[in-house]
Motif scaffolding. Structure first.
Motif, PDB file in Angstrom:
ATOM      1  N   SER A 274       0.780  -1.091  -0.170  1.00 27.03           N
ATOM      2  CA  SER A 274      -0.052   0.195   0.049  1.00 27.03           C
ATOM      3  C   SER A 274       0.948   1.163   0.079  1.00 27.03           C
ATOM      4  N   THR A 275       2.016   1.105   0.560  1.00 24.75           N
ATOM      5  CA  THR A 275       2.989   2.549   0.639  1.00 24.75           C
ATOM      6  C   THR A 275       3.504   2.651  -0.650  1.00 24.75           C
ATOM      7  N   LEU A 276       3.943   1.778  -1.555  1.00 26.08           N
ATOM      8  CA  LEU A 276       4.379   1.767  -2.795  1.00 26.08           C
ATOM      9  C   LEU A 276       3.359   2.203  -3.862  1.00 26.08           C
ATOM     10  N   GLN A 277       2.098   1.709  -3.798  1.00 25.50           N
ATOM     11  CA  GLN A 277       0.886   2.212  -4.357  1.00 25.50           C
ATOM     12  C   GLN A 277       0.712   3.393  -4.362  1.00 25.50           C
ATOM     13  N   ASP A 278       0.792   3.903  -2.726  1.00 30.23           N
ATOM     14  CA  ASP A 278       0.379   5.336  -2.713  1.00 30.23           C
ATOM     15  C   ASP A 278       1.395   6.224  -3.294  1.00 30.23           C
ATOM     16  N   ILE A 279       2.513   5.904  -3.207  1.00 28.17           N
ATOM     17  CA  ILE A 279       3.678   6.668  -3.787  1.00 28.17           C
ATOM     18  C   ILE A 279       3.588   6.868  -5.605  1.00 28.17           C
TER      19      ILE A 279
ATOM     20  N   ILE B 121       8.643   3.159  -8.243  1.00 28.88           N
ATOM     21  CA  ILE B 121       9.868   1.842  -8.466  1.00 28.88           C
ATOM     22  C   ILE B 121      11.058   2.366  -7.885  1.00 28.88           C
ATOM     23  N   SER B 122      11.572   3.265  -7.819  1.00 27.13           N
ATOM     24  CA  SER B 122      12.862   3.842  -7.208  1.00 27.13           C
ATOM     25  C   SER B 122      12.507   3.609  -5.651  1.00 27.13           C
ATOM     26  N   SER B 123      11.474   4.044  -5.101  1.00 25.16           N
ATOM     27  CA  SER B 123      11.309   3.780  -3.676  1.00 25.16           C
ATOM     28  C   SER B 123      11.141   2.174  -3.148  1.00 25.16           C
ATOM     29  N   ARG B 124      10.828   1.304  -4.259  1.00 21.68           N
ATOM     30  CA  ARG B 124      10.796   0.053  -4.055  1.00 21.68           C
ATOM     31  C   ARG B 124      12.313  -0.328  -3.948  1.00 21.68           C
ATOM     32  N   THR B 125      13.275   0.074  -4.845  1.00 25.06           N
ATOM     33  CA  THR B 125      14.488  -0.151  -4.533  1.00 25.06           C
ATOM     34  C   THR B 125      15.317   0.015  -3.525  1.00 25.06           C
TER      35      THR B 125
ATOM     36  N   GLY C  94      13.544 -12.282   6.290  1.00 23.66           N
ATOM     37  CA  GLY C  94      13.879 -12.170   4.859  1.00 23.66           C
ATOM     38  C   GLY C  94      12.911 -11.010   4.183  1.00 23.66           C
ATOM     39  N   ASN C  95      13.135 -10.869   3.012  1.00 21.46           N
ATOM     40  CA  ASN C  95      12.560  -9.794   2.232  1.00 21.46           C
ATOM     41  C   ASN C  95      11.081 -10.180   1.756  1.00 21.46           C
ATOM     42  N   PRO C  96      10.246  -9.318   2.326  1.00 23.44           N
ATOM     43  CA  PRO C  96       8.760  -9.569   2.038  1.00 23.44           C
ATOM     44  C   PRO C  96       8.452  -9.011   0.660  1.00 23.44           C
ATOM     45  N   LEU C  97       9.394  -8.468  -0.053  1.00 21.94           N
ATOM     46  CA  LEU C  97       9.014  -7.696  -1.275  1.00 21.94           C
ATOM     47  C   LEU C  97       9.590  -8.987  -2.414  1.00 21.94           C
ATOM     48  N   SER C  98      10.586  -9.800  -1.919  1.00 13.54           N
ATOM     49  CA  SER C  98      11.208 -10.744  -2.892  1.00 13.54           C
ATOM     50  C   SER C  98      10.314 -11.528  -3.668  1.00 13.54           C
ATOM     51  N   GLY C  99      10.166 -11.487  -4.978  1.00 10.48           N
ATOM     52  CA  GLY C  99       9.239 -12.284  -5.494  1.00 10.48           C
ATOM     53  C   GLY C  99       8.170 -11.820  -5.958  1.00 10.48           C
TER      54      GLY C  99
ATOM     55  N   THR D  95       4.732  -9.512  -7.058  1.00  7.51           N
ATOM     56  CA  THR D  95       4.583  -8.277  -7.969  1.00  7.51           C
ATOM     57  C   THR D  95       3.699  -7.267  -7.258  1.00  7.51           C
ATOM     58  N   ILE D  96       3.639  -6.174  -7.567  1.00  5.08           N
ATOM     59  CA  ILE D  96       2.712  -5.149  -7.001  1.00  5.08           C
ATOM     60  C   ILE D  96       2.163  -4.314  -8.144  1.00  5.08           C
ATOM     61  N   ASP D  97       1.033  -3.995  -8.314  1.00  3.82           N
ATOM     62  CA  ASP D  97       0.381  -3.130  -9.257  1.00  3.82           C
ATOM     63  C   ASP D  97       0.565  -1.770  -9.093  1.00  3.82           C
ATOM     64  N   LEU D  98       1.433  -1.023  -9.958  1.00  5.61           N
ATOM     65  CA  LEU D  98       2.016   0.110  -9.856  1.00  5.61           C
ATOM     66  C   LEU D  98       1.411   1.024 -10.915  1.00  5.61           C
ATOM     67  N   ASP D  99       0.488   0.378 -11.938  1.00  5.22           N
ATOM     68  CA  ASP D  99       0.351   0.887 -13.105  1.00  5.22           C
ATOM     69  C   ASP D  99      -1.021   1.663 -12.826  1.00  5.22           C
ATOM     70  N   SER D 100      -1.881   0.909 -12.688  1.00 11.30           N
ATOM     71  CA  SER D 100      -3.446   1.343 -12.822  1.00 11.30           C
ATOM     72  C   SER D 100      -3.691   2.516 -11.858  1.00 11.30           C
ATOM     73  N   ILE D 101      -2.900   2.795 -10.747  1.00  8.06           N
ATOM     74  CA  ILE D 101      -3.204   3.758 -10.139  1.00  8.06           C
ATOM     75  C   ILE D 101      -2.220   4.920  -9.896  1.00  8.06           C
TER      76      ILE D 101
END
Length: 345
Positions: A53-58, A68-72, A90-95, A97-103
């Motif tokens: 939700s944080t990355l989608q908000d950004i 994408i930069s924030s995810r890095t 472990g890294n919860p983001l590893s592997g 996918t997060i929808d960053l396009d539609s919003i």
């Protein structure tokens, strides 16, 4: 979580062997993350749904590229550091996918970059800037003030110098602002050459100032002794680089004013990257793709994809004559500037 980012993430980014542009981009991402993690514990902040939700908000507020930069930043400089500190397993983001396009925030203005000034537009702007007296003329951001402050005049001087430098070299704005006089040498023909240590290809390159008039402009600005000064420099302190945010604000204000003054519509929304496309077009008839890629400091594929303006072919025809304008050669130089372009490696 925000304390951890301040104490661990930011120092890790500052220590990392990054290019200046990447470091600035990541630190902007840090700002986005800290804004959204305020009040969160590390345990709550590192849940996948919170990260998603944080990355989608950004993405929604600042665009997909910022997300994408924030995810890095999250993966490399927050979550990996937490793993090293044995706070998480472990890294919860590893592997995942997060929808960053539609919003994602949609661009409301024409895309910047990939468009070039025509030969006539470039000539009008360069001639106009070379004739400006920035010591007395009020910059566009001080309109309405009877007497512009010295700092305002200094900003006007710097943005004019920056624009001319880019118009004569195609340097990125970050490269132009980092350049010092110690990076400049003068060849036997009196042409100033700028050594660029960092670029996106991690290969140093040496760039001549192509336009003889701009070459002369910077010859006249060259200090007698202190080579540690920047070619552009901060309006407040020329021994330091111009701060990126302030620089871009002044550039935006100036380009908008010049667009109306000179009737060049592209300057209304385009910014400093347009010079790379403009010079790429103007040198097509003189340089091969590989030479242009080396000159601008990117790959041949990027040269084809991002720096070819298919809406403007004026520059291609113009390259059959002198590469750039100016009726008179620089004092102590000849038209060998054009021939030098043929051997840029």
């Amino acid at each position: 979580m925000t304390d951890y980012i301040t104490q661990v993430t930011i120092p890790a980014i500052e220590r990392a062997p990054l290019e200046n542009t990447s470091r600035r981009r990541y630190l902007i991402g840090v700002g986005h993350l800290k804004d959204r993690f305020t009040g969160y514990s590390i345990a709550d902040a590192t849940r996948f749904r919170t990260l998603e939700s944080t990355l989608q908000d950004i993405s929604r507020l600042h665009g997909k590229a910022s997300a994408i930069s924030s995810r890095t930043v999250l993966s490399r400089y927050v979550l990996q550091q937490l793993i090293r500190d044995e706070v998480i397993d472990g890294n919860p983001l590893s592997g995942m996918t997060i929808d960053l396009d539609s919003i994602a925030l949609k661009r409301q203005t024409p895309k910047r970059g990939g468009q070039a000034l025509t030969g006539d537009e470039r000539e009008r702007l360069v001639t106009y800037l070379l004739e400006l007296d920035t010591t007395i003329e009020s910059p566009p951001w001080t309109t309405g003030k009877a007497r512009p402050r010295p700092s305002s005049r200094a900003k006007h001087d710097r943005v004019v110098a920056l624009t001319l430098l880019q118009a004569g070299t195609g340097l990125r704005v970050s490269e132009a602002n980092c350049a010092k006089w110690s990076d400049v040498d003068v060849d036997d023909d009196g042409v100033l050459n700028i050594s660029v240590a960092e670029s996106k290809t991690d290969r140093p390159r040496r760039i001549p100032i192509l336009d003889p008039r701009i070459n002369q402009f910077f010859r006249e600005r060259k200090p007698d002794k202190d080579d540690d000064l920047h070619l552009i420099g901060s309006p407040i302190d020329p021994t330091t680089a111009w701060e990126d945010g302030n620089c871009r604000k002044c550039v935006a204000a100036s380009y908008t004013a010049w667009s109306r003054e000179l009737e060049i519509p592209l300057l209304e929304h385009a910014r400093t990257h347009l010079w790379r496309t403009t010079l790429n077009e103007l040198t097509k008839g003189v340089l091969s793709t590989s030479q242009r890629a080396a000159f601008f400091g990117h790959t041949e594929e990027i040269n084809r994809q991002a720096y070819t303006d298919l809406t403007n072919i004026d520059g291609i025809a113009a390259s059959a004559g002198p590469v750039l304008g100016g009726d008179e050669p620089v004092q102590g130089t000849t038209r060998k500037t054009t021939r030098k372009l043929r051997v840029v490696e």
